[in-house]
Design a protein around this motif. Structure first.
Motif, PDB file in Angstrom:
ATOM      1  N   TRP A  14      36.709  69.243  30.387  1.00  0.00           N
ATOM      2  CA  TRP A  14      36.846  68.917  28.970  1.00  0.00           C
ATOM      3  C   TRP A  14      37.710  69.962  28.298  1.00  0.00           C
ATOM      4  CZ3 TRP A  14      34.858  64.527  26.874  1.00  0.00           C
ATOM      5  CH2 TRP A  14      33.867  63.851  27.594  1.00  0.00           C
ATOM      6  N   LEU A  15      38.487  69.540  27.306  1.00  0.00           N
ATOM      7  CA  LEU A  15      39.308  70.451  26.520  1.00  0.00           C
ATOM      8  C   LEU A  15      38.889  70.376  25.057  1.00  0.00           C
ATOM      9  CD1 LEU A  15      42.809  69.446  27.949  1.00  0.00           C
ATOM     10  CD2 LEU A  15      41.444  71.439  28.597  1.00  0.00           C
ATOM     11  N   THR A  16      38.854  71.512  24.395  1.00  0.00           N
ATOM     12  CA  THR A  16      38.624  71.515  22.958  1.00  0.00           C
ATOM     13  C   THR A  16      39.927  71.111  22.280  1.00  0.00           C
ATOM     14  OG1 THR A  16      39.275  73.818  22.697  1.00  0.00           O
ATOM     15  CG2 THR A  16      36.915  73.383  23.148  1.00  0.00           C
ATOM     16  N   VAL A  43      35.194  63.107  22.037  1.00  0.00           N
ATOM     17  CA  VAL A  43      33.770  62.925  21.751  1.00  0.00           C
ATOM     18  C   VAL A  43      33.133  64.285  21.547  1.00  0.00           C
ATOM     19  CG1 VAL A  43      33.543  60.732  22.997  1.00  0.00           C
ATOM     20  CG2 VAL A  43      33.169  62.866  24.201  1.00  0.00           C
ATOM     21  N   ARG A  44      32.013  64.293  20.838  1.00  0.00           N
ATOM     22  CA  ARG A  44      31.294  65.548  20.608  1.00  0.00           C
ATOM     23  C   ARG A  44      30.421  65.867  21.809  1.00  0.00           C
ATOM     24  NH1 ARG A  44      32.482  68.077  16.300  1.00  0.00           N
ATOM     25  NH2 ARG A  44      33.206  66.889  14.530  1.00  0.00           N
ATOM     26  N   LYS A  45      30.601  67.056  22.330  1.00  0.00           N
ATOM     27  CA  LYS A  45      29.780  67.595  23.409  1.00  0.00           C
ATOM     28  C   LYS A  45      29.273  68.937  22.937  1.00  0.00           C
ATOM     29  CE  LYS A  45      30.320  64.658  26.810  1.00  0.00           C
ATOM     30  NZ  LYS A  45      29.191  63.872  27.234  1.00  0.00           N
ATOM     31  N   ASP A  46      27.961  69.086  22.874  1.00  0.00           N
ATOM     32  CA  ASP A  46      27.353  70.333  22.392  1.00  0.00           C
ATOM     33  C   ASP A  46      27.878  70.722  21.016  1.00  0.00           C
ATOM     34  OD1 ASP A  46      25.923  70.549  24.828  1.00  0.00           O
ATOM     35  OD2 ASP A  46      27.665  71.474  25.779  1.00  0.00           O
ATOM     36  N   GLY A  47      28.102  69.730  20.171  1.00  0.00           N
ATOM     37  CA  GLY A  47      28.539  69.964  18.803  1.00  0.00           C
ATOM     38  C   GLY A  47      30.021  70.236  18.631  1.00  0.00           C
ATOM     39  N   VAL A  48      30.775  70.222  19.733  1.00  0.00           N
ATOM     40  CA  VAL A  48      32.208  70.519  19.679  1.00  0.00           C
ATOM     41  C   VAL A  48      32.986  69.273  20.099  1.00  0.00           C
ATOM     42  CG1 VAL A  48      34.053  71.970  20.618  1.00  0.00           C
ATOM     43  CG2 VAL A  48      31.783  72.940  20.227  1.00  0.00           C
TER      44      VAL A  48
END
Length: 118
Positions: A14-16, A43-48
């Motif tokens: 995943w990339l931010t 998509v949001r993963k762990d709020g990011v």
């Protein structure tokens, strides 16, 4: 219907949003715009907010991804459902639609996405 295994496989990486911007050489606000325009899926993963690394190539967003995302959205898929579909292994491709988009099977992925709307 195409044979599909039951358990989807998620992206390996995943990339931010800042990571995407750095990789393709554009400002972060432009990455957010690509997501809003449904040319890129995040998509949001762990709020990011994160983007599957598979969706980014050396030239930017993988070439056929925006078209497939549009077709999936038009078929009623939300972002989570589109992500699940893109990462569900399909024995007839073989592999996942996300992997096929990076290869020479993008046209087949588009065709299958279009069939979902009927």
């Amino acid at each position: 219907m195409f044979p599909v295994t039951e358990q989807p496989v998620g992206p390996a990486e995943w990339l931010t949003m800042p990571d995407v911007a750095e990789r393709i050489g554009i400002p972060v606000n432009r990455v957010h715009q690509l997501v809003r325009e449904r040319k890129l899926l995040a998509v949001r993963k762990d709020g990011v907010l994160r983007v599957p690394a598979d969706f980014i190539s050396d030239d930017g967003v993988v070439k056929h991804l925006p078209g497939v995302l549009t077709v999936l959205h038009d078929a009623g898929y939300n972002d989570d459902e589109a992500l699940r579909w893109l990462y569900t292994p399909d024995d007839t491709l073989p592999g996942t639609p996300a992997a096929a988009l990076r290869g020479n099977r993008a046209t087949e992925v588009k065709r299958r996405a279009q069939a979902l709307g009927f």
